[in-house]
Write an enzyme that holds these catalytic residues in place. Structure first.
Site, PDB file in Angstrom:
ATOM      1  N   GLU A   1      -1.286  -8.858   5.108  1.00 34.73           N
ATOM      2  CA  GLU A   1      -0.981  -9.134   6.522  1.00 34.73           C
ATOM      3  C   GLU A   1      -2.220  -9.001   7.403  1.00 34.73           C
ATOM      4  OE1 GLU A   1      -0.746  -4.708   6.235  1.00 34.73           O
ATOM      5  OE2 GLU A   1      -0.213  -6.382   4.916  1.00 34.73           O
TER       6      GLU A   1
ATOM      7  N   HIS B   1      -3.259  -5.147   1.571  1.00 33.97           N
ATOM      8  CA  HIS B   1      -2.743  -5.547   2.884  1.00 33.97           C
ATOM      9  C   HIS B   1      -2.990  -7.036   3.116  1.00 33.97           C
ATOM     10  CE1 HIS B   1      -2.126  -1.411   4.432  1.00 33.97           C
ATOM     11  NE2 HIS B   1      -3.156  -1.124   3.650  1.00 33.97           N
TER      12      HIS B   1
ATOM     13  N   CYS C   1       0.832  -1.200   0.000  1.00 37.05           N
ATOM     14  CA  CYS C   1       0.000   0.000   0.000  1.00 37.05           C
ATOM     15  C   CYS C   1       0.875   1.261   0.000  1.00 37.05           C
ATOM     16  CB  CYS C   1      -0.978  -0.037   1.177  1.00 37.05           C
ATOM     17  SG  CYS C   1      -2.407   1.056   0.960  1.00 37.05           S
TER      18      CYS C   1
END
Length: 202
Positions: free
Chosen positions: A179, A177, A77
């Protein structure tokens, strides 16, 4: 040892992802923190703030030098925006590291309320980690879009018609994202680069 730029943004989630794979993660807040690391992650956050803090803490040029020297790097990002060679809609005075030959539209996917969670088909080459037909779990939060790719840049994933994951050499840049979704595919690719090129960088 994987360094996670820890000036602002989603640092903890990346540290947890790296450690879940059995690797050691260290937080990078100063140039000396880059010494001895085998890979680098630039997490999501506010790209203009991260840029300003990098310059304030003397990290801008050391990051450029390390990444250009072949340090395997993952930018998510805001990290993708930092890596890019061109920002179409920069904040006033905003700079980027210019190490990844792409241009980005900084807030292509709208405001935070326009965030989305999607499965993205893998378009990159087959590997020990991921193959065509596999899917990445992605959270889009005020995400950028890659609007131009230079020669030697591979497209790894699209969201609709938008390019949202690319690779150039040892640099991975993604709009989303993983994660936050518990998907460590890109982190495993990063560690695979370390295993293949342990002495590539300075």
């Amino acid at each position: 040892m994987v360094g996670v730029l820890a000036l602002q943004g989603g640092v903890v989630e990346h540290v947890r992802a790296v450690e879940s794979l059995g690797a050691r993660a260290v937080k990078v807040r100063a140039p000396e923190d880059l010494e001895g690391i085998d890979a680098l992650i630039l997490p999501g956050g506010e790209s203009s703030t991260v840029d300003r803090l990098c310059r304030t803490f003397g990290l801008f040029e050391p990051l450029q030098e390390a990444i250009r020297g072949g340090l395997p790097t993952l930018g998510t990002c805001a990290g993708l925006i930092m890596l890019s060679s061109g920002i179409e809609d920069p904040a006033p005075g905003q700079q980027s590291l210019g190490v990844l030959d792409v241009s980005v539209n900084r807030n292509a996917f709208g405001s935070q309320v326009a965030s989305a969670e999607v499965d993205l088909p893998w378009l990159g080459p087959p590997s020990d980690v991921v193959n065509p037909g596999d899917h990445l779990k992605a959270a889009f939060i005020r995400a950028p879009e890659v609007t131009r790719t230079g020669e030697g840049v591979e497209v790894l994933a699209r969201h609709g018609d938008a390019v949202v994951a690319v690779r150039q050499g040892s640099i991975l840049g993604i709009s989303f994202h993983p994660e936050l979704m518990g998907d460590t595919t890109l982190h495993r690719l990063l560690l695979q680069d370390v295993a293949r090129h342990p002495a590539q960088h300075g």
